[in-house]
Design a protein around this motif. Structure first.
Motif: not given
Length: 550
Positions: A70-75, A227-228, A442-443, A451-452
């Motif tokens: 999951g990405d906890g902070h993105a745009h 996926t989130w 997050g990214s 890219t995690p």
């Protein structure tokens, strides 16, 4: 009804949880974990009367299966839009940027406003870019380029003219207009109070362009096993884009929307936020939610707008930008919390982190106990006195592991502004974990890579691409690979309230949605350099392969 049997590999279920050797997915959810339980379920399927049931066998071939990222902070919309303008992200000099803008303008004479992102602020001393440089590429049409941080734009003279920004323009609230010696605007605008002056005269993007950007972002994420996504800056037009994408069946992963709270307009915003949440919930798409509100407590260190307890090295009196003055942040957080929203606060500097913690603490005291899972994003610089408060208050620290390295951004812009001693206290990930706090990753894509595995490589080594420094920068904050994988998957799912959904996701256990990623190699046994370039073989959402590199 379809079933998938994963076997002959490692099924990783989270930090501190035993791995398994087999997994059975039935109708999109995990049915059994471990070969013994899987065999029992397979035997039951063989004897079942439902002849429509199918069984797919997935031989992991010694590979690795885990909960999806999951990405906890993105745009994501910002990220998808970058492909619509001049491609300046990879440019390594001002001359390259100017040449790319010129090329794009010549190729697109029909475009009224040329907009693009995102250039590296470290290419110029102090991050101050001159409008006249862009005038060499395009003089008759406005050009607006966003910097990598998305807190800064660089304009040509025509854009400044159309926005009415002159030597007589006063400094805007919550923004800065760097100027030449004669008072004329240089061409760089910092923070949204200044950027809004240009945005106010730019025509809105066509909805088809925005939908295309969102789809492009989704493809980007699924390829990387995500996926989130927490969209951490959602304005009214974005809500319409997400609902339109859902209506058209064009959402392919899970999104939660964090509605942007502006201190200049907050009193009018809250009712609209409640209505936006109602619309999204009424829409009823399990892939879309809007239960979060996003606050900015400060800017960024690289602009000297991150809010610091002690002043920047360049000035005895400059403590950065405090977006919400006095008690206004606490008041707004209490109101948002009382309305049942999750709070998500951008806080870079140590003063901003303290203000954010105080605001969340005041909301808890005022509104009483509930499952609120507040988030402080970035937490780049946390004072030692505040580290334990994350655990004490129940605040999730959402950090960007990719940033914890000695790259050009850090060495050219950040360290000179903070000084060596203070700079060594950045991104205290392990400290927060060891004090009992919750950490998610997050990214901040497209500010930096989404890219995690690249973030995991840095978070587990604190080394840059060249493997420097030996032993890692601030090695006491290195996070071990098991906890790092957990922090980019199950911990983000916790931030997303995944365990409260009708079908739980973010875990590998019976009854949970089969949101999974497959690697050909066990990432726990790779060097940081190998980990950074390892590809996700397959991404599954609800048991369906939504991306495959095969």
């Amino acid at each position: 009804m379809a079933s998938t049997h994963f076997h002959n590999g490692t099924i990783w279920r989270g930090a501190g949880v035993d791995t398994a050797d087999a997994l059975l997915v039935h109708d999109g959810v995990v049915a059994a974990v471990g070969s013994a339980d899987v065999d029992r379920h397979l035997a039951a399927l063989d004897t079942a009367s439902d002849s429509d049931d199918t069984l797919d066998q997935v031989d992991l071939d010694g590979g690795f299966l885990m909960p999806s990222f999951g990405d906890g902070h993105a745009h994501p919309i910002f990220g998808g839009l970058e492909a619509e303008g001049p491609q300046v992200r990879t440019c390594s000099s001002v001359d390259e940027i100017v040449a790319e803008v010129r090329r794009f303008a010549q190729a697109h004479p029909e475009i009224e406003w040329i907009t693009g992102a995102s250039y590296a602020g470290s290419l110029v001393d102090g991050g101050l870019f001159d409008s006249r440089w862009l005038d060499e590429a395009v003089a008759d049409r406005p050009v607006v380029l966003r910097a990598w941080d998305y807190h800064t734009v660089w304009c040509n003279s025509r854009a400044l003219e159309l926005a009415g920004i002159t030597a007589e323009t006063p400094e805007p609230e919550l923004g800065e207009i760097p100027r030449r010696g004669d008072g004329s605007p240089l061409g760089t605008l910092r923070e949204w109070g200044a950027v809004d002056l240009v945005d106010a005269v730019r025509p809105p993007l066509d909805e088809a362009v925005r939908l295309r950007a969102l789809e492009r972002a989704a493809d980007y994420y699924l390829e990387r096993g995500v996926t989130w996504v927490q969209d951490a800056w959602v304005e009214p037009a974005d809500i319409e884009t997400y609902i339109a994408a859902s209506t058209l069946g064009r959402l392919t992963l899970r999104f939660n929307l964090a509605l942007y709270a502006d201190p200049r307009h907050f009193s009018a915003q809250l009712p609209a936020m409640v209505e936006a949440r109602r619309r999204v919930e009424e829409h009823g798409d399990p892939l879309l939610s809007a239960h979060t509100v996003k606050f900015f407590a400060d800017g960024v260190v690289e602009n000297e707008t991150g809010s610091l307890l002690e002043p920047y090295c360049s000035s005895l009196h400059n403590h950065g930008l405090r977006v919400w003055e006095g008690e206004t942040l606490a008041e707004a957080v209490r109101a948002v919390d009382a309305a049942g929203f999750q709070v998500h606060i951008h806080a870079i500097g140590d003063a901003a982190v303290r203000q954010a913690l105080d605001a969340i603490e005041s909301a808890i005291a005022a509104n009483g106990p509930r499952d609120r899972r507040p988030v402080i994003a970035h937490a780049q610089l946390v004072d030692s006195a505040d580290l334990s408060r994350f655990a004490e208050i129940g605040v999730i620290a959402n950090m960007q592991p990719l940033w914890a390295q000695l790259d050009d951004l850090m060495t050219v812009l950040t360290v000179p502004r903070l000084g060596e001693s203070r700079a060594s206290n950045q991104y205290r990930m392990r400290s927060i974990l060891e004090l009992g706090g919750r950490l998610s990753f997050g990214s901040d894509w497209p500010c930096t890579s989404g890219t995690p595995v690249e973030g995991l490589a840095i978070g587990t080594s604190r080394q840059n691409d060249a493997g420097e420094p030996a032993g890692g920068w601030t090695p006491e904050e290195i996070v071990d690979i098991d906890r790092a994988l957990d922090t980019y998957s199950t911990a983000v799912a916790y931030q997303a309230f995944a365990d409260t959904c009708p079908v739980v996701w973010g875990e590998i256990r019976p009854g949970a949605s089969a949101d999974l990623i497959r690697f050909d190699h066990d990432p726990r046994h790779l060097s940081p350099q190998e980990l950074a370039v390892t590809a996700v073989r397959t991404t599954y959402l609800g048991g369906v392969a939504v991306h495959s590199s095969i």
